[in-house]
Design an enzyme around this catalytic site. Structure first.
Site, PDB file in Angstrom:
ATOM      1  N   HIS A 267       0.867  -1.190   0.000  1.00 13.48           N
ATOM      2  CA  HIS A 267       0.000   0.000   0.000  1.00 13.48           C
ATOM      3  C   HIS A 267       0.900   1.236   0.000  1.00 13.48           C
ATOM      4  CE1 HIS A 267      -3.451   2.410   0.603  1.00 13.48           C
ATOM      5  NE2 HIS A 267      -3.787   2.127   1.846  1.00 13.48           N
ATOM      6  N   HIS A 306      -2.641  -2.357  -9.808  1.00  9.43           N
ATOM      7  CA  HIS A 306      -3.538  -1.724  -8.844  1.00  9.43           C
ATOM      8  C   HIS A 306      -4.816  -2.544  -8.776  1.00  9.43           C
ATOM      9  CE1 HIS A 306      -5.899   1.366  -6.839  1.00  9.43           C
ATOM     10  NE2 HIS A 306      -4.742   1.904  -6.522  1.00  9.43           N
ATOM     11  N   ASP A 362       2.631   5.339  -7.221  1.00 10.85           N
ATOM     12  CA  ASP A 362       3.889   5.243  -6.488  1.00 10.85           C
ATOM     13  C   ASP A 362       5.109   5.022  -7.359  1.00 10.85           C
ATOM     14  OD1 ASP A 362       2.991   5.697  -3.933  1.00 10.85           O
ATOM     15  OD2 ASP A 362       2.220   3.659  -3.750  1.00 10.85           O
TER      16      ASP A 362
HETATM   17  N1  ACO Z   1       4.410  -7.228 -10.682  1.00 13.53           N
HETATM   18  C1  ACO Z   1       4.278  -8.430 -11.255  1.00 13.53           C
HETATM   19  N2  ACO Z   1       3.145  -9.136 -11.309  1.00 13.53           N
HETATM   20  C2  ACO Z   1       2.075  -8.555 -10.731  1.00 13.53           C
HETATM   21  C3  ACO Z   1       2.123  -7.304 -10.110  1.00 13.53           C
HETATM   22  C4  ACO Z   1       3.347  -6.623 -10.099  1.00 13.53           C
HETATM   23  N3  ACO Z   1       3.476  -5.427  -9.547  1.00 13.53           N
HETATM   24  N4  ACO Z   1       0.903  -6.986  -9.625  1.00 13.53           N
HETATM   25  C5  ACO Z   1       0.100  -8.013  -9.921  1.00 13.53           C
HETATM   26  N5  ACO Z   1       0.816  -8.967 -10.598  1.00 13.53           N
HETATM   27  C6  ACO Z   1       0.301 -10.232 -11.168  1.00 13.53           C
HETATM   28  C7  ACO Z   1       0.050 -11.269 -10.097  1.00 13.53           C
HETATM   29  O1  ACO Z   1       1.158 -12.065  -9.886  1.00 13.53           O
HETATM   30  C8  ACO Z   1      -1.121 -12.014 -10.681  1.00 13.53           C
HETATM   31  O2  ACO Z   1      -0.632 -12.855 -11.678  1.00 13.53           O
HETATM   32  P1  ACO Z   1      -1.304 -14.333 -11.887  1.00 13.53           P
HETATM   33  O3  ACO Z   1      -2.712 -14.056 -12.331  1.00 13.53           O
HETATM   34  O4  ACO Z   1      -0.444 -15.001 -12.909  1.00 13.53           O
HETATM   35  O5  ACO Z   1      -1.243 -15.000 -10.537  1.00 13.53           O
HETATM   36  C9  ACO Z   1      -1.942 -10.918 -11.376  1.00 13.53           C
HETATM   37  O6  ACO Z   1      -0.972  -9.915 -11.741  1.00 13.53           O
HETATM   38  C10 ACO Z   1      -3.020 -10.298 -10.515  1.00 13.53           C
HETATM   39  O7  ACO Z   1      -2.437  -9.902  -9.291  1.00 13.53           O
HETATM   40  P2  ACO Z   1      -3.207  -9.761  -7.922  1.00 13.53           P
HETATM   41  O8  ACO Z   1      -2.213  -9.854  -6.809  1.00 13.53           O
HETATM   42  O9  ACO Z   1      -4.375 -10.693  -7.911  1.00 13.53           O
HETATM   43  O10 ACO Z   1      -3.772  -8.287  -8.031  1.00 13.53           O
HETATM   44  P3  ACO Z   1      -4.349  -7.454  -6.842  1.00 13.53           P
HETATM   45  O11 ACO Z   1      -5.404  -6.581  -7.413  1.00 13.53           O
HETATM   46  O12 ACO Z   1      -4.694  -8.311  -5.669  1.00 13.53           O
HETATM   47  O13 ACO Z   1      -3.062  -6.588  -6.401  1.00 13.53           O
HETATM   48  C11 ACO Z   1      -1.559  -4.857  -5.986  1.00 13.53           C
HETATM   49  C12 ACO Z   1      -2.934  -5.229  -6.521  1.00 13.53           C
HETATM   50  C13 ACO Z   1      -1.421  -5.297  -4.525  1.00 13.53           C
HETATM   51  C14 ACO Z   1      -1.398  -3.310  -6.025  1.00 13.53           C
HETATM   52  C15 ACO Z   1      -0.469  -5.534  -6.863  1.00 13.53           C
HETATM   53  O14 ACO Z   1      -0.603  -5.115  -8.197  1.00 13.53           O
HETATM   54  C16 ACO Z   1       0.931  -5.282  -6.349  1.00 13.53           C
HETATM   55  O15 ACO Z   1       1.403  -6.007  -5.457  1.00 13.53           O
HETATM   56  N6  ACO Z   1       1.658  -4.239  -6.904  1.00 13.53           N
HETATM   57  C17 ACO Z   1       2.967  -3.918  -6.427  1.00 13.53           C
HETATM   58  C18 ACO Z   1       2.869  -3.088  -5.142  1.00 13.53           C
HETATM   59  C19 ACO Z   1       2.390  -1.681  -5.401  1.00 13.53           C
HETATM   60  O16 ACO Z   1       2.853  -0.991  -6.285  1.00 13.53           O
HETATM   61  N7  ACO Z   1       1.425  -1.243  -4.563  1.00 13.53           N
HETATM   62  C20 ACO Z   1       0.904   0.132  -4.612  1.00 13.53           C
HETATM   63  C21 ACO Z   1      -0.529   0.146  -4.947  1.00 13.53           C
HETATM   64  S1  ACO Z   1      -1.080   1.785  -5.139  1.00 13.53           S
HETATM   65  C22 ACO Z   1      -1.277   2.299  -3.540  1.00 13.53           C
HETATM   66  O17 ACO Z   1      -1.472   1.595  -2.594  1.00 13.53           O
HETATM   67  C23 ACO Z   1      -1.231   3.719  -3.378  1.00 13.53           C
END
Ligand code: ACO
Length: 428
Positions: A267, A306, A362
């Protein structure tokens, strides 16, 4: 025809009509459908609230597919272009843009509430010299509840307004003190001649000069970043704020919990994680190997993806422009080239395209903060300052919403069936 959903229970052939209002059915309407015997009725299973609306809100609108973000109906792009953080905070908290007289009074009130109680200073001095500023920030916000016991009167409108002023005005002072503490410098008192962000920069960076003069470019850039971070509807920390606040605890205790939620690397800790990732990659030639590792599931591309935006985060676009303006003053952040290369490759790579992973707010904010002289540990604190207005607005909306009760999700119990306690010597 009435807006209803017809559900047929194939086990019994029984038919149920469930009303649809504002594009949603009420989960409690499903309870009339019995799962077996005299149970409490059908529930929905929704870990991480992927498809559950927990409130009706008038504050922030997001269309994740189209990349739209609006506060009280105003597009984020227009606010970032024309507004200030304090004006936007007023909009978020009170629902309308202020008139000139309202803005003058709001600014005066905020300016006069920036000082911290001297005992808060003492409290903060108790932390280790290398304490993470976000740990200091959330602990101090929680401690505020002991300094302002009147905050317990959460249904007294005047008392609530007082806490709103205190929180919005004092969070930059807490943040600045946490920072100065971490580098062993004396605290700097607020300067009422300066703007909200100008004064924040003063409390952070003033040295021996008699009067601190913030760079207008950096002051405005910080203000824009604050506008972009002010609210984001029902994200993890806001849900924490509402969830904790639903027990009718005072807003400081609830906000300590919200700030704790924001601290996590998925987050508000994400921009800190982005910087660490870029530093670890180190140079342009290492980018393809890093992308390969991410695609193999060995870590994530931080600052990408996201829960709601499945297109370019509109805030990331504004931030990219702000970054150029900041770098003209501070000089380019050497990690920028690595970030741009990561983005270039990711935006044309099938793995990221098919999963709709785009840069989020971010991805670039950390580069700006670092160029402005902030250590990475301050990044989540810089997020918490503007998000304070969103958290309190959401908290107040929850309190005054007659639909709301103490938050209490249900569970699907999958543990052991009832069994008798065995004395120690009979086990194993
Ligand atoms: N890098 C690589 N792969 C990713 C990423 C990433 N940043 N984000 C999601 N994926 C992949 C997952 O591995 C998953 O792949 P799969 O279907 O083969 O298993 C798919 O994309 C979906 O991912 P989820 O985790 O189900 O997506 P969710 O909506 O739960 O997660 C989140 C959202 C937590 C923001 C995620 O994208 C992430 O961890 N990003 C990196 C951290 C980040 O930048 N957070 C800031 C968010 S903005 C904020 O809070 C202000």
């Amino acid at each position: 025809m009435a807006d209803t959903l017809t559900i047929i229970d194939n086990r019994t052939g029984q038919k149920y009509e469930v009303p649809i209002t504002d594009g949603a059915i009420r989960s409690t309407d499903l309870r009339q459908i019995k799962v077996g015997g005299d149970d409490a009725g059908l529930v929905t299973y929704d870990p991480a609230f992927m498809n559950t609306a927990a409130c009706r809100s008038r504050i922030t609108y997001i269309d994740g597919d189209k990349g739209i973000l609006e506060y009280r109906g105003y597009p984020i792009e227009q606010l970032a272009e024309n507004s200030t953080y304090l004006e936007t905070a007023y909009l978020i908290l009170f629902g309308e843009l202020p008139t000139q007289a309202q803005l003058t009074e709001w600014t005066r009130q905020i300016t006069f509430h920036t000082m911290l109680h001297e005992n808060i200073k003492k409290l903060m001095e108790g932390f280790q010299y290398d304490a993470h500023p976000m740990g200091v920030f959330l602990s101090t916000v929680g401690a505020f509840s002991t300094f302002y016991p009147d905050a317990k009167k959460i249904f007294d409108e005047q008392s609530r307004q007082k806490q709103v002023l205190r929180l919005v005005a004092k969070v930059p002072s807490i943040a600045a003190y946490a920072y100065r503490h971490s580098i062993g410098r004396p605290y700097v008192y607020p300067d009422n001649d300066l703007s909200f962000t100008g004064n924040f920069l003063n409390m952070l960076f003033k040295m021996t000069e008699l009067k601190y003069q913030p760079s207008p470019v950096l002051e405005r850039a910080l203000d824009i970043l604050f506008i972009l971070h002010a609210d984001h509807e029902q994200n993890c920390s806001t849900s924490a704020m509402r969830g904790i606040g639903s027990s009718h605890v005072d807003p400081y205790s609830a906000m300590a919990g919200a700030a704790a939620a924001l601290y996590g690397p998925l987050h508000g800790g994400a921009n800190e994680a982005v910087l660490r990732m870029l530093t670890e990659i180190g140079s342009l030639q290492n980018v393809p190997a890093f992308i390969k590792r991410v695609k193999a599931g060995e870590g994530r591309l931080m600052g990408f993806g996201h829960r709601v935006y499945k297109s370019y985060d509109p805030r990331a676009k504004i931030i990219k422009k702000t970054a150029d303006e900041v770098f003209e003053v501070t000089g380019k952040n050497p990690l920028l080239d690595i970030a741009l290369e990561l983005e270039r490759i990711a935006l044309q790579d099938d793995y990221f395209v098919t999963r709709k992973l785009y840069p989020n707010v971010d991805f670039y904010s950390g580069l700006i903060y670092q160029a402005m002289g902030f250590p990475v540990t301050m990044f989540p604190v810089l997020f918490a300052i503007p998000r304070t207005s969103g958290w309190i607005a959401q908290w107040e909306e929850m309190l005054l919403d007659p639909d709301q009760k103490i938050a209490r999700p249900r569970q699907l119990y999958i543990g052991a069936a009832k069994r008798d306690y065995a004395p120690l010597e009979q086990r194993g």
